[in-house]
Motif scaffolding. Structure first.
Motif, PDB file in Angstrom:
ATOM      1  N   SER A 206       0.827  -1.205   0.000  1.00  0.00           N
ATOM      2  CA  SER A 206       0.000   0.000   0.000  1.00  0.00           C
ATOM      3  C   SER A 206       0.860   1.254   0.000  1.00  0.00           C
ATOM      4  CB  SER A 206      -0.923  -0.007   1.219  1.00  0.00           C
ATOM      5  OG  SER A 206      -1.809  -1.113   1.170  1.00  0.00           O
ATOM      6  N   THR A 210       0.954   4.219  -2.811  1.00  0.00           N
ATOM      7  CA  THR A 210       0.747   5.619  -2.421  1.00  0.00           C
ATOM      8  C   THR A 210       1.874   6.506  -2.940  1.00  0.00           C
ATOM      9  OG1 THR A 210      -0.420   4.907  -0.426  1.00  0.00           O
ATOM     10  CG2 THR A 210       0.417   7.165  -0.468  1.00  0.00           C
ATOM     11  N   ARG A 235      -7.295  -1.792  -5.204  1.00  0.00           N
ATOM     12  CA  ARG A 235      -6.307  -1.228  -4.289  1.00  0.00           C
ATOM     13  C   ARG A 235      -5.850   0.160  -4.740  1.00  0.00           C
ATOM     14  NH1 ARG A 235      -1.533  -5.215  -3.857  1.00  0.00           N
ATOM     15  NH2 ARG A 235      -0.918  -3.728  -2.224  1.00  0.00           N
ATOM     16  N   LYS A 239      -6.555   3.936  -2.799  1.00  0.00           N
ATOM     17  CA  LYS A 239      -5.459   4.828  -2.428  1.00  0.00           C
ATOM     18  C   LYS A 239      -5.551   6.168  -3.163  1.00  0.00           C
ATOM     19  CE  LYS A 239      -3.387   2.371   0.587  1.00  0.00           C
ATOM     20  NZ  LYS A 239      -3.351   2.837   2.006  1.00  0.00           N
ATOM     21  N   GLU A 242      -7.785   8.339  -1.347  1.00  0.00           N
ATOM     22  CA  GLU A 242      -7.191   8.816  -0.090  1.00  0.00           C
ATOM     23  C   GLU A 242      -6.245   9.992  -0.312  1.00  0.00           C
ATOM     24  OE1 GLU A 242      -5.309   5.543   1.800  1.00  0.00           O
ATOM     25  OE2 GLU A 242      -7.184   4.465   2.233  1.00  0.00           O
TER      26      GLU A 242
END
Length: 939
Positions: A206, A210, A235, A239, A242
């Protein structure tokens, strides 16, 4: 999960045994087919349920078939090696005639090689990588679309919204890499570039995802094409939401690998996709499909009681139709040649070398390729070893669902309605052809495709003070340290930046040059871009060929060309004979010739008409001719043809007189300025001196034209006026050769006394320099076109150069007002035609009457009686004497009356009789028209 899958397999074994028992009871021959799926994945679970229903539905309808498929499903557990191992097991232990469903493209590559070796068709409804080709894998059949089939649809979306830069994001797998080279080529064809390709490995954490997304945020491009499996895509999008990349200004396009499963995605994942566009295989709606979907949902819940409900996807429909395809082909082939040949092997041979070869394989493959039908997914045709390109549905994910915004077909391109027929290409389309889109951040505004980089630096704009402050002036604020630039070139650049479809932050960076501001200094200035010191340099930079080797230039923002500044002088000498100047010599000569010609024609016409006024001595006739040519003279002109000639001539005189008056007035009141030099070759022939701006490349141009180096003089801008005013003979110059923008600036300050001649040489004008391949080049060039084509450019020119309309010497000067023969060619032709045609008509009439009367008299003389000849002669002689006396009396009275002209004319028409007596005593009577009365002649 592994325990659960094994339990499911154990539960399915009784069902398969029951099917086998039923087949045996009816005498149906078993046709063994292997199946390799990733049963732990969403696609694998959906396909397994679809395959089970396909078997039941097909043989419920075809109970009389002599063959029946026996499926041997194996779980690859997402491992390529295990998938290959299971395929070998199916070939060795079960002698399968076909293998269905290698789910991943990487699995299908190796299993297809096994199929080639064993002559067993391998049919996949999920392996979409373009690397799987029929040339290298002849026994591989793709019961799905090639990933490259959707590329034109994606390119059409990019072109529709006007995006010119796209970043691709894909996973580092056989599936992910396979499409990218083709995608880049298709985008390049529509002039959309891929400045960066983001590769994310399947094992990425992750944090790594990012960091990669933050890297993308530092770039200007905000349009992304994502090509991943649904697991990896989920996934990435979570992200992306986010870090703020699912906000307003971003645009995302998803390939069909995810959108074909859009209905089966988790609601939380679907919410993170809100605002994206997706390409989805279009499945036509039908009652049969609705009934199957209902049954499929029930069966899936029964097969997977512990799993969350999933919705039927396109892959499930393709797996259903694949089973039908294989079952129908198996029935046509039968099991007559169901033999497997084992190759000769050595003692230490591997299992791959001992693979048996199917006898039915070639014929089964042929039947599969020839079979075509209308399945649940639509037209199911794999004749080209893969499913044929059909229709794509363009969707927009909104909230936890999606909506249709249009369709794409190879025939019609993008359209809102599927059946809309219009002439189009595969890559055509506009935003009006799609329904409105809800973009990321719930925005209805189409993303521009580029924006301010979150962590990017400002654009470094190189500037330097020009020799002409009106074009570029740079100052340094020593308190703040900021660089300030002003001038014509700066204003154009700043206005162009405002026209860009995105915000472009920039700052000016000063470049120091020597005092002479030579072209060599500007070469160094431009070269700083090549050295990557500046992103762009602006100013009065001429676009030159030698500079294009290391930089690219925008479109020019000024008028191009090299011209001359020359003094002007009054072209008219106002002397005693100025009244002759309005008409050119040719015009004077033509007027006199037609003046004489018209008088002669009228004189002849009246003479033929027996007008007594035209008879007399030559001086008198000459005066009458002149009178006819100038005045209308109704009392002198009697014939209709003469009046026509005089009317046309009068019109000619009126036009000529008015034009002459206007031209003479202009010469006497308006100053007629003409350049002292009209062509550069005049300077070469005369050997006069020419000037140029010191340090300019124009010097080399003048030498190439053939000027003597001693005749070429350099000057600073402040010395131009003085050098031109002195002239070549007094130590100055006859002309100054310079670039057109600079000439306009000079003339705005020295409007009187000078003008521009040319351009005499082509030049590209002024432009801005950027590095080779800079994506800003096209955007800034288009923005410059926007600025120069509107009122903004006029206002900038008025601000820095002045209003050119107030200077009469800018542009071409008016020529001489002298009237030439060519200006009146039409009137001359009209006058000549009228005079000549009238003269010809009069001559024809005259000769016709003369001939007619002569013939009549001869006929009358022939019919006279001979016996009464003498009496008639005497009688006629007496009548002639009486007539002669009457004529003389009438003539005398006519001279006394006031209107004698009319009566005299009537008397002159009296017939004259001439009597001639021969020597032998005979008398001859002759009659004819005379103007002096009766005459008798004795012979």
């Amino acid at each position: 999960m592994e325990i659960a899958s094994r339990v499911i397999l154990l539960l399915l074994l009784p069902l398969f045994n029951f099917v086998v028992a039923q087949n045996a009871s009816r005498g149906a021959q078993e046709f063994h087919v292997g199946g390799i799926l990733d049963l732990e994945t969403m696609v694998g679970k959906i396909a397994r349920t679809s395959i089970s229903l396909a078997m039941e539905d097909f043989y419920a309808v075809h109970q009389n078939y002599s063959t029946k498929l026996v499926l041997h499903i194996r779980d690859s557990m997402r491992d390529d090696v295990r998938a290959a191992s299971q395929a070998i097991n199916l070939l060795e232990d079960y002698n399968v005639e076909a293998i269905v469903g290698p789910q991943k493209s990487s699995q299908a590559v190796f299993i297809s090689k096994l199929g080639n070796k064993s002559h067993v068709p391998v049919i996949s409804f999920t392996a979409t990588s373009p690397s799987l080709s029929s040339k290298s894998h002849p026994y591989f059949v793709r019961a799905t679309l090639n990933d490259s089939a959707q590329l034109n649809c994606i390119a059409s979306i990019v072109k529709t919204y006007g995006w010119r830069k796209v970043v691709t994001i894909y996973e580092d797998t056989e599936y992910g890499r396979g499409i990218i080279p083709y995608l880049v080529d298709v985008l390049e064809d529509i002039d959309a570039h891929v400045p960066y390709q983001s590769v994310i490995p399947p094992s990425a954490t992750s944090e790594q995802i990012t960091l990669e997304l933050y890297k993308l945020m530092t770039m200007q491009t905000t349009v992304f094409v994502v090509h991943m499996s649904f697991t990896m895509a989920s996934r990435v999008f979570i992200k992306a939401k986010e870090v703020g990349m699912m906000n307003k200004g971003y645009a995302w396009i998803m390939t069909d690998g995810v959108t074909n499963l859009i209905d089966s995605l988790n609601p939380s994942v679907l919410k993170s996709l809100s605002g994206i566009l997706g390409v989805k295989f279009y499945v036509p709606k039908s009652t049969k499909l609705d009934d199957f979907t209902t049954r499929w949902n029930k069966r899936f819940q029964a097969d997977n009681p512990t799993d969350l409900p999933l919705k039927l996807s396109t892959f499930g429909l393709w797996s259903y139709d694949t089973i039908r395809l294989v079952a129908e082909a198996a029935e046509k082939v039968g099991l007559t040649n169901a033999t497997f040949t084992k190759p000769g092997v050595t003692r230490n041979s591997t299992s791959l070398e001992t693979l048996k070869t199917s006898g039915n394989g070639p014929k089964l493959l042929q039947e599969i390729l020839q079979n075509q039908f209308e399945g649940l997914s639509g037209n199911f045709d794999v004749s080209d070893r893969q499913l044929q390109i059909s229709t794509f549905q363009i969707i927009n994910v909104v909230g936890k669902g999606w909506r249709e915004i249009g369709f794409w077909t190879a025939q019609n391109g993008i359209s809102r309605q599927l059946n809309k027929s219009r002439p189009a290409t595969a890559l055509s389309g506009s935003a009006r052809d799609l329904y409105p889109v809800i973009w990321p951040g719930e925005s209805k505004e189409v993303p521009r495709g580029s924006q301010i980089p979150v962590r990017g630096k400002k654009l470094q704009v190189g500037v330097c003070t020009s020799g002409y402050p009106e074009f570029m002036k740079v100052e340094k604020d020593y308190i703040t340290g900021a660089t300030k630039a002003s001038g014509f070139s700066v204003d154009v650049f700043e206005e162009a930046v405002k026209k860009l479809p995105y915000a472009l932050p920039y700052e000016y960076v000063i470049f120091s040059t020597t005092d002479d501001r030579s072209s060599e200094d500007y070469n160094d200035f431009v070269y700083q871009v090549y050295l990557k010191i500046y992103d762009i340099v602006i100013g009065d930079i001429t676009i030159r060929y030698n500079r294009t080797f290391y930089v690219d230039f925008t479109l020019p923002y000024t008028e191009s060309g090299i011209a001359m500044i020359v003094p002007v002088r009054d072209s008219i000498n106002r002397n005693t004979w100025i009244f002759l100047k309005p008409l050119a010599p040719g015009m004077w000569f033509g007027s006199v010739v037609f003046f004489i010609y018209t008088g002669v024609v009228v004189l002849i016409l009246e003479f033929l008409g027996n007008n007594k006024n035209v008879r007399g001595p030559i001086p008198s006739q000459l005066g009458i001719m002149i009178f006819f040519s100038i005045f209308e003279g109704k009392e002198l002109v009697q014939r209709f043809l003469s009046r026509i000639v005089l009317i046309v001539w009068l019109v000619f005189l009126m036009v000529l007189t008015s034009s002459y008056t206007a031209s003479l007035t202009s010469m006497l009141t308006v100053q007629q300025l003409q350049p002292t030099v009209t062509d550069v070759h005049e300077l070469l022939q005369s050997g006069e001196c020419v000037g140029y701006q010191r340090g300019s490349y124009v010097k080399g141009l003048l030498e190439e034209l053939g000027f003597d180096r001693l005749k070429i003089k350099p000057y600073d801008p402040d010395d131009f006026h003085e050098a031109l005013s002195r002239g070549s003979n007094n130590g100055g110059i006859a002309a100054l050769v310079h670039e057109v923008p600079y000439i306009k600036l000079f003339l705005s300050n020295h409007c009187k006394g000078y003008t521009m001649v040319g351009p005499i040489y082509k030049a590209a004008g002024f432009g801005y320099a950027l590095s080779k391949g800079n994506p800003l080049l096209r955007d800034i060039s288009n923005a410059i076109l926007n600025v120069t084509g509107g009122d903004t450019m006029i206002q900038i020119e008025k601000k820095w150069i002045g209003d050119q309309n107030n200077c009469q010497n800018v542009g071409p000067l008016t020529g001489s007002s002298t009237l030439t023969f060519a200006n009146f060619r039409g009137l001359f032709i009209l006058t000549g035609v009228a005079s000549t045609s009238s003269l010809l008509i009069a001559l024809i009439i005259y000769f016709y009457k003369k001939k007619h009367k002569t013939t009549k008299i001869m006929l009358d003389n022939t019919n006279l009686p001979e016996e009464n000849g003498i009496n008639e002669e005497n009688s006629e002689l007496q009548e002639g004497n009486q007539d002669s006396t009457g004529v003389e009396q009438n003539t005398q009275r006519a001279g006394q009356e006031e209107n004698g002209l009319e009566q005299q004319t009537s008397l002159e028409m009296a017939a004259e009789t001439s009597i001639v007596m021969s020597r032998n005593g005979s008398t001859v009577i002759s009659r004819g028209k005379r103007t002096t009365g009766l005459q008798v002649e004795l012979m």
